[in-house]
Design a protein around this motif. Sequence first.
Motif, PDB file in Angstrom:
ATOM      1  N   LYS A 157     -43.263  -1.683 -12.529  1.00 23.05           N
ATOM      2  CA  LYS A 157     -42.300  -2.899 -12.994  1.00 23.05           C
ATOM      3  C   LYS A 157     -42.936  -4.188 -12.041  1.00 23.05           C
ATOM      4  O   LYS A 157     -42.613  -4.906 -12.719  1.00 23.05           O
ATOM      5  N   HIS A 158     -43.723  -4.674 -11.602  1.00 23.83           N
ATOM      6  CA  HIS A 158     -44.545  -5.789 -11.275  1.00 23.83           C
ATOM      7  C   HIS A 158     -46.101  -5.464 -11.662  1.00 23.83           C
ATOM      8  O   HIS A 158     -47.070  -6.592 -11.023  1.00 23.83           O
ATOM      9  N   HIS A 159     -46.412  -4.656 -12.354  1.00 18.90           N
ATOM     10  CA  HIS A 159     -48.234  -4.225 -13.497  1.00 18.90           C
ATOM     11  C   HIS A 159     -48.179  -5.880 -14.106  1.00 18.90           C
ATOM     12  O   HIS A 159     -47.533  -5.634 -14.456  1.00 18.90           O
ATOM     13  N   PRO A 160     -49.442  -6.458 -13.312  1.00 13.35           N
ATOM     14  CA  PRO A 160     -49.920  -7.150 -14.366  1.00 13.35           C
ATOM     15  C   PRO A 160     -49.782  -7.391 -15.505  1.00 13.35           C
ATOM     16  O   PRO A 160     -50.146  -8.107 -16.514  1.00 13.35           O
ATOM     17  N   ASN A 161     -49.947  -5.725 -16.356  1.00  9.41           N
ATOM     18  CA  ASN A 161     -50.252  -5.373 -17.450  1.00  9.41           C
ATOM     19  C   ASN A 161     -48.856  -4.457 -18.801  1.00  9.41           C
ATOM     20  O   ASN A 161     -48.898  -4.086 -19.006  1.00  9.41           O
ATOM     21  N   ASN A 199     -36.232  -5.657 -18.432  1.00  9.56           N
ATOM     22  CA  ASN A 199     -36.777  -6.642 -17.460  1.00  9.56           C
ATOM     23  C   ASN A 199     -35.889  -7.013 -16.180  1.00  9.56           C
ATOM     24  O   ASN A 199     -36.546  -6.970 -14.667  1.00  9.56           O
ATOM     25  N   TYR A 200     -34.662  -7.540 -16.394  1.00 10.15           N
ATOM     26  CA  TYR A 200     -34.209  -8.461 -15.766  1.00 10.15           C
ATOM     27  C   TYR A 200     -32.817  -7.858 -15.429  1.00 10.15           C
ATOM     28  O   TYR A 200     -32.124  -7.900 -14.449  1.00 10.15           O
ATOM     29  N   VAL A 201     -32.409  -6.113 -15.695  1.00 10.94           N
ATOM     30  CA  VAL A 201     -30.942  -5.904 -15.449  1.00 10.94           C
ATOM     31  C   VAL A 201     -31.609  -4.253 -14.831  1.00 10.94           C
ATOM     32  O   VAL A 201     -31.509  -3.758 -15.742  1.00 10.94           O
ATOM     33  N   SER A 202     -31.313  -4.281 -13.094  1.00 10.51           N
ATOM     34  CA  SER A 202     -31.543  -2.692 -12.521  1.00 10.51           C
ATOM     35  C   SER A 202     -30.357  -1.736 -13.761  1.00 10.51           C
ATOM     36  O   SER A 202     -29.269  -2.662 -14.346  1.00 10.51           O
ATOM     37  N   ASN A 203     -30.686  -0.786 -13.561  1.00  7.99           N
ATOM     38  CA  ASN A 203     -29.763   0.091 -13.645  1.00  7.99           C
ATOM     39  C   ASN A 203     -28.293   0.006 -12.944  1.00  7.99           C
ATOM     40  O   ASN A 203     -27.590   0.758 -14.001  1.00  7.99           O
ATOM     41  N   GLU A 205     -26.973  -2.582 -12.794  1.00  7.18           N
ATOM     42  CA  GLU A 205     -26.231  -3.307 -12.359  1.00  7.18           C
ATOM     43  C   GLU A 205     -25.800  -2.994 -14.252  1.00  7.18           C
ATOM     44  O   GLU A 205     -24.646  -3.824 -13.739  1.00  7.18           O
ATOM     45  N   MET A 206     -26.719  -2.486 -14.399  1.00 10.56           N
ATOM     46  CA  MET A 206     -25.479  -2.659 -16.351  1.00 10.56           C
ATOM     47  C   MET A 206     -24.547  -1.524 -15.489  1.00 10.56           C
ATOM     48  O   MET A 206     -24.167  -1.745 -16.575  1.00 10.56           O
ATOM     49  N   VAL A 207     -24.591  -0.568 -14.630  1.00 13.92           N
ATOM     50  CA  VAL A 207     -23.549   0.677 -14.720  1.00 13.92           C
ATOM     51  C   VAL A 207     -22.219  -0.067 -13.920  1.00 13.92           C
ATOM     52  O   VAL A 207     -21.299   0.064 -14.626  1.00 13.92           O
ATOM     53  N   GLU A 208     -22.779  -1.230 -13.838  1.00 13.58           N
ATOM     54  CA  GLU A 208     -21.322  -1.757 -12.816  1.00 13.58           C
ATOM     55  C   GLU A 208     -20.357  -2.905 -14.031  1.00 13.58           C
ATOM     56  O   GLU A 208     -19.570  -2.905 -14.045  1.00 13.58           O
ATOM     57  N   LEU A 209     -21.282  -3.708 -15.006  1.00 18.54           N
ATOM     58  CA  LEU A 209     -20.962  -4.005 -15.773  1.00 18.54           C
ATOM     59  C   LEU A 209     -20.168  -3.720 -16.744  1.00 18.54           C
ATOM     60  O   LEU A 209     -19.402  -4.334 -17.645  1.00 18.54           O
ATOM     61  N   MET A 210     -20.549  -2.187 -17.320  1.00 16.07           N
ATOM     62  CA  MET A 210     -20.016  -1.352 -17.866  1.00 16.07           C
ATOM     63  C   MET A 210     -18.865  -0.461 -17.638  1.00 16.07           C
ATOM     64  O   MET A 210     -18.834   0.192 -18.180  1.00 16.07           O
ATOM     65  N   SER A 211     -18.624  -0.672 -15.939  1.00 19.32           N
ATOM     66  CA  SER A 211     -17.263   0.477 -15.614  1.00 19.32           C
ATOM     67  C   SER A 211     -15.749   0.596 -15.799  1.00 19.32           C
ATOM     68  O   SER A 211     -15.346   1.189 -15.208  1.00 19.32           O
ATOM     69  N   ASP A 212     -15.932  -0.814 -16.244  1.00 16.80           N
ATOM     70  CA  ASP A 212     -14.152  -1.507 -16.707  1.00 16.80           C
ATOM     71  C   ASP A 212     -13.598  -0.946 -17.770  1.00 16.80           C
ATOM     72  O   ASP A 212     -12.725  -1.395 -18.417  1.00 16.80           O
ATOM     73  N   ASP A 220     -22.229  -9.282 -24.194  1.00 18.89           N
ATOM     74  CA  ASP A 220     -22.191 -10.632 -23.334  1.00 18.89           C
ATOM     75  C   ASP A 220     -22.145 -10.907 -21.346  1.00 18.89           C
ATOM     76  O   ASP A 220     -22.933 -11.230 -21.304  1.00 18.89           O
ATOM     77  N   ARG A 221     -22.194  -9.956 -21.239  1.00 24.60           N
ATOM     78  CA  ARG A 221     -22.501  -9.269 -19.865  1.00 24.60           C
ATOM     79  C   ARG A 221     -23.351  -9.288 -19.252  1.00 24.60           C
ATOM     80  O   ARG A 221     -24.050  -9.774 -18.250  1.00 24.60           O
ATOM     81  N   LEU A 222     -24.426  -8.422 -20.048  1.00 22.30           N
ATOM     82  CA  LEU A 222     -25.662  -7.697 -20.199  1.00 22.30           C
ATOM     83  C   LEU A 222     -26.547  -9.372 -20.433  1.00 22.30           C
ATOM     84  O   LEU A 222     -27.501  -9.019 -19.014  1.00 22.30           O
ATOM     85  N   VAL A 223     -26.558  -9.851 -21.307  1.00 23.29           N
ATOM     86  CA  VAL A 223     -27.192 -10.732 -21.448  1.00 23.29           C
ATOM     87  C   VAL A 223     -26.680 -12.473 -20.324  1.00 23.29           C
ATOM     88  O   VAL A 223     -27.489 -12.520 -20.348  1.00 23.29           O
ATOM     89  N   THR A 224     -25.403 -12.172 -20.191  1.00 23.55           N
ATOM     90  CA  THR A 224     -25.331 -13.407 -18.399  1.00 23.55           C
ATOM     91  C   THR A 224     -26.103 -12.797 -17.412  1.00 23.55           C
ATOM     92  O   THR A 224     -27.157 -13.761 -17.042  1.00 23.55           O
ATOM     93  N   LYS A 225     -26.239 -11.456 -16.862  1.00 22.89           N
ATOM     94  CA  LYS A 225     -27.095 -11.046 -16.380  1.00 22.89           C
ATOM     95  C   LYS A 225     -28.105 -11.240 -15.878  1.00 22.89           C
ATOM     96  O   LYS A 225     -28.733 -11.694 -15.196  1.00 22.89           O
ATOM     97  N   ALA A 226     -28.938 -10.725 -17.404  1.00 24.45           N
ATOM     98  CA  ALA A 226     -30.355 -11.110 -17.299  1.00 24.45           C
ATOM     99  C   ALA A 226     -30.620 -12.248 -17.492  1.00 24.45           C
ATOM    100  O   ALA A 226     -31.803 -12.853 -16.483  1.00 24.45           O
ATOM    101  N   ASN A 227     -29.918 -13.174 -17.681  1.00 21.98           N
ATOM    102  CA  ASN A 227     -29.823 -15.305 -18.221  1.00 21.98           C
ATOM    103  C   ASN A 227     -30.222 -15.465 -16.325  1.00 21.98           C
ATOM    104  O   ASN A 227     -30.989 -16.313 -15.534  1.00 21.98           O
ATOM    105  N   LYS A 228     -28.886 -14.646 -15.750  1.00 23.39           N
ATOM    106  CA  LYS A 228     -28.697 -15.281 -14.348  1.00 23.39           C
ATOM    107  C   LYS A 228     -30.389 -14.400 -12.954  1.00 23.39           C
ATOM    108  O   LYS A 228     -30.250 -14.926 -11.988  1.00 23.39           O
ATOM    109  N   ASN A 229     -30.467 -13.203 -13.683  1.00 25.55           N
ATOM    110  CA  ASN A 229     -31.437 -12.599 -12.802  1.00 25.55           C
ATOM    111  C   ASN A 229     -32.792 -13.266 -13.737  1.00 25.55           C
ATOM    112  O   ASN A 229     -34.174 -12.752 -13.174  1.00 25.55           O
TER     113      ASN A 229
END
Length: 242
Positions: A157-161, A199-203, A205-212, A220-229
Amino acid sequence: MKIVAKTDKGIVRDNNQDAYAVGEFSDEVVWSVVCDGMGGAAGGNIASALAVKVISEKINASYRENMRDASIRNMLDSALTAANIEVYDLADERPEYRGMGTTVVCAIVRDRQAYIAHAGDSRAYVVSGGQVHQITTDHSVVQDLINKGRITIEEAKHHPNKNIITRAVGVDKEIEIDFCQVDLEENDILVLCTDGLSNYVSNEEMVELMSDGMHYAFADRLVTKANKNGGGDNITVVIISE
């Protein structure tokens, strides 16, 4: 079948080199293609848009009701191969586009089966029962290192390449396409995305945003979260569910 999608340039990049298309053949058969271009502002935009156009046209022209599984696989392989030829030839003809290419992840969903073809590090996930399952395997330098046991998934996740891919549409005369077929259960959600999301939304977070169950809000929620992160890359996400 329901399908929603969104693309966004993020909060760091000046333009959006992602491209996507979605479509349906009936209430029960849908398709999508997602591409993430590379090779400079102009080249990346051209590569992803051209690949999406070619693949979409091939799917629309070739899909037939009651196609066998093997025929769908061959159709997707042919579509992605045709896109590779088009992008490669254009880059070869135009010096300003030399080196351009694009990732691709493409899916057809029918009868609770997802047929997925891909090259690069754009991904397909299935969200099922509160868990996220990555369906595709990245064609990337860090994935090769993971496969060889040299680094862990966490280190990757943090590798330079981490952004260097080993396969892409249009870079070489020929391309190897990976294909998988996945059974979908009731209430499963198929997610196609570029690395601006993964790269910007964790698994979690993905579950939480799609649980309802608010399907039409998921992209829209996933894109918003990626920008927020951080929003450090272009973001494209397609959501397919029953």
